[in-house]
Write a protein that holds these residues in place. Sequence first.
Motif, PDB file in Angstrom:
ATOM      1  N   PRO A 141       0.819  -1.220   0.000  1.00  0.00           N
ATOM      2  CA  PRO A 141       0.000   0.000   0.000  1.00  0.00           C
ATOM      3  C   PRO A 141       0.853   1.269   0.000  1.00  0.00           C
ATOM      4  O   PRO A 141       1.768   1.419   0.804  1.00  0.00           O
ATOM      5  N   GLY A 142       0.559   2.161  -0.942  1.00  0.00           N
ATOM      6  CA  GLY A 142       1.238   3.448  -1.021  1.00  0.00           C
ATOM      7  C   GLY A 142       2.592   3.418  -1.682  1.00  0.00           C
ATOM      8  O   GLY A 142       3.193   4.480  -1.929  1.00  0.00           O
ATOM      9  N   ALA A 143       3.102   2.223  -2.010  1.00  0.00           N
ATOM     10  CA  ALA A 143       4.467   2.136  -2.541  1.00  0.00           C
ATOM     11  C   ALA A 143       4.597   2.816  -3.896  1.00  0.00           C
ATOM     12  O   ALA A 143       5.596   3.503  -4.165  1.00  0.00           O
ATOM     13  N   ARG A 144       3.611   2.647  -4.760  1.00  0.00           N
ATOM     14  CA  ARG A 144       3.725   3.232  -6.094  1.00  0.00           C
ATOM     15  C   ARG A 144       3.758   4.763  -6.041  1.00  0.00           C
ATOM     16  O   ARG A 144       4.611   5.401  -6.692  1.00  0.00           O
ATOM     17  N   ALA A 145       2.888   5.354  -5.271  1.00  0.00           N
ATOM     18  CA  ALA A 145       2.872   6.816  -5.163  1.00  0.00           C
ATOM     19  C   ALA A 145       4.176   7.336  -4.573  1.00  0.00           C
ATOM     20  O   ALA A 145       4.722   8.356  -5.027  1.00  0.00           O
ATOM     21  N   ARG A 146       4.692   6.637  -3.581  1.00  0.00           N
ATOM     22  CA  ARG A 146       5.962   7.054  -2.968  1.00  0.00           C
ATOM     23  C   ARG A 146       7.133   6.876  -3.923  1.00  0.00           C
ATOM     24  O   ARG A 146       8.058   7.689  -3.941  1.00  0.00           O
ATOM     25  N   ALA A 147       7.079   5.826  -4.755  1.00  0.00           N
ATOM     26  CA  ALA A 147       8.138   5.627  -5.744  1.00  0.00           C
ATOM     27  C   ALA A 147       8.092   6.714  -6.813  1.00  0.00           C
ATOM     28  O   ALA A 147       9.138   7.205  -7.267  1.00  0.00           O
ATOM     29  N   GLU A 148       6.894   7.088  -7.228  1.00  0.00           N
ATOM     30  CA  GLU A 148       6.752   8.161  -8.220  1.00  0.00           C
ATOM     31  C   GLU A 148       7.279   9.478  -7.689  1.00  0.00           C
ATOM     32  O   GLU A 148       7.769  10.320  -8.452  1.00  0.00           O
ATOM     33  N   ALA A 149       7.202   9.659  -6.358  1.00  0.00           N
ATOM     34  CA  ALA A 149       7.721  10.883  -5.734  1.00  0.00           C
ATOM     35  C   ALA A 149       9.212  10.785  -5.414  1.00  0.00           C
ATOM     36  O   ALA A 149       9.803  11.755  -4.926  1.00  0.00           O
ATOM     37  N   GLY A 150       9.804   9.626  -5.664  1.00  0.00           N
ATOM     38  CA  GLY A 150      11.226   9.429  -5.361  1.00  0.00           C
ATOM     39  C   GLY A 150      11.494   9.127  -3.901  1.00  0.00           C
ATOM     40  O   GLY A 150      12.648   9.183  -3.461  1.00  0.00           O
ATOM     41  N   ASP A 151      10.451   8.795  -3.141  1.00  0.00           N
ATOM     42  CA  ASP A 151      10.628   8.498  -1.718  1.00  0.00           C
ATOM     43  C   ASP A 151      10.829   7.013  -1.438  1.00  0.00           C
ATOM     44  O   ASP A 151      11.273   6.631  -0.351  1.00  0.00           O
ATOM     45  N   VAL A 152      10.485   6.164  -2.396  1.00  0.00           N
ATOM     46  CA  VAL A 152      10.828   4.740  -2.347  1.00  0.00           C
ATOM     47  C   VAL A 152      11.779   4.469  -3.504  1.00  0.00           C
ATOM     48  O   VAL A 152      11.492   4.848  -4.655  1.00  0.00           O
ATOM     49  N   LEU A 153      12.896   3.849  -3.205  1.00  0.00           N
ATOM     50  CA  LEU A 153      13.946   3.615  -4.193  1.00  0.00           C
ATOM     51  C   LEU A 153      14.061   2.137  -4.530  1.00  0.00           C
ATOM     52  O   LEU A 153      13.852   1.272  -3.677  1.00  0.00           O
ATOM     53  N   PHE A 154      14.398   1.857  -5.783  1.00  0.00           N
ATOM     54  CA  PHE A 154      14.669   0.494  -6.211  1.00  0.00           C
ATOM     55  C   PHE A 154      16.162   0.277  -6.382  1.00  0.00           C
ATOM     56  O   PHE A 154      16.904   1.166  -6.795  1.00  0.00           O
ATOM     57  N   GLY A 155      16.578  -0.932  -6.109  1.00  0.00           N
ATOM     58  CA  GLY A 155      17.927  -1.351  -6.461  1.00  0.00           C
ATOM     59  C   GLY A 155      18.044  -2.859  -6.393  1.00  0.00           C
ATOM     60  O   GLY A 155      17.299  -3.519  -5.666  1.00  0.00           O
ATOM     61  N   ASN A 156      18.948  -3.407  -7.187  1.00  0.00           N
ATOM     62  CA  ASN A 156      19.389  -4.770  -6.943  1.00  0.00           C
ATOM     63  C   ASN A 156      20.316  -4.727  -5.729  1.00  0.00           C
ATOM     64  O   ASN A 156      20.557  -3.659  -5.150  1.00  0.00           O
TER      65      ASN A 156
END
Length: 488
Positions: A147-162
Amino acid sequence: MPQYIGAIDQGTTSSRFIVFDRTGRPVAVAQKEHEQIYPQPGWVEHDPAEIWRRTSEVIAQALEQRALRASDIAAVGITNQRETTVLWDRKTGEAVHNALVWQDTRTAPAVAEMAKPNLDRFRAQTGLPLATYFSALKIRWVLDQVPGARARAEAGDVLFGNIDTFLTWKLTGLHVTDCTNASRTQLMNLATLDWDPELLEAFRIPRACLPRIASSSEIYGNICAGPLAGVPISGILGDQQAALVGQTCLRQGEAKNTYGTGCFLLLNTGTKPVASRHGLLTTVAYRFGTEPAVYALEGSVAIAGALVQWLRDNLGLIEKSPDIETLARSVKDNGGVYFVPAFSGLYAPYWKDSARGVIAGLTRFANKGHLARAVLEATAFQTREVVEAMEKDSGIALDVLRVDGGMVANSLLMQFQADILDRPVLKPVNHETTALGAAFAAGRAVGFFDELTWTPDQTWTPQMDAATRDALYSRWKKAVTRSFDWVD
């Protein structure tokens, strides 16, 4: 001047830190395993916080072995299990979900949906077929399920990495990856070495959550705290690319095979990517600084050493993984038993997500020794399939096979590999080729290394007659077909 260089080797089952001297000889090694989490069949997860703890612990332990300080270490390289996907909070550094491991198959329905036009619809840009193996659909799954991960990722507040990016973030606070790891996400364009807008749109991945793509050998930043505070991170390579470098396969046409959790054969194809027509992957091999990227063909086998672990942990037929060789030597052959370890589907050259593991050829004559032998032979048979596909794609016949990884300590397996391939198998003196590759990339960026030398340690030559070889391989191919389309 620092006389040593360090390498973090974060693998599927454990984390290691190895210190090398200027000759490439390991002088200190520490290793710790981490938990394999299986929430349901086909799902495989890791706890990113545990991986970070284990990594920190092995760094401290390895340094303590030789009473080394940060001032003794010229730089640190990172090599990692590829594709495994972590998303974390930019402010807290805490993961929003367990890491989805490269073996995880929960995205199979999404693969089937996206592959309706064509399984290879993104091969031209990425060199990869649609499969559960790669990161893009794993990212999307987390963004859609938390929940909320997509919106936070779009805002740059959730980051992806290997894992390379996650560890670099923890060590330096920088959000960066290298082009070898980025090439395994299915989001990077092989020609531009940058995130591809068309792919981001197709997979619904916000660019704001993605790291900067850098070369495999440059100073990314300095470690902020801990026993290595102030030491630069200056090399990043996915584990199989690191082994290619560590095996000094730096010329077009040179290849290596790594026998670890899975089995991975890489062939250096030079500065132009070679498209596969026989079920292989086109991937970035390495890029040193501002030099042109070097590409590779790769044959990826999902289950190799993991099958030995399964025999140990799930069936209890052996106490320790090395015990499998003794058990397998208790019989003269496989007794007609074949084990196709399609636990996560079949990777190269088949790419069948719906396949599942099969033991074929059982009779009342078969015993645990035959099963152990079938487990070892499965890795060799799968390697031959990949070698044949690679020779067809590249037009290059491999005269010998350079090998590394934990399973090369199994002499029975290596002899059978030479027999079923009908060509010599060579093991180098320095067994730590994956970590050495990362160390070399890091050392090259800071002037610590100029070149690596490759010295053979042991050679296995073919001893099997052609009729026996052909009969064994024919029955293996028959067994493989029995694993197809098990999952509807």
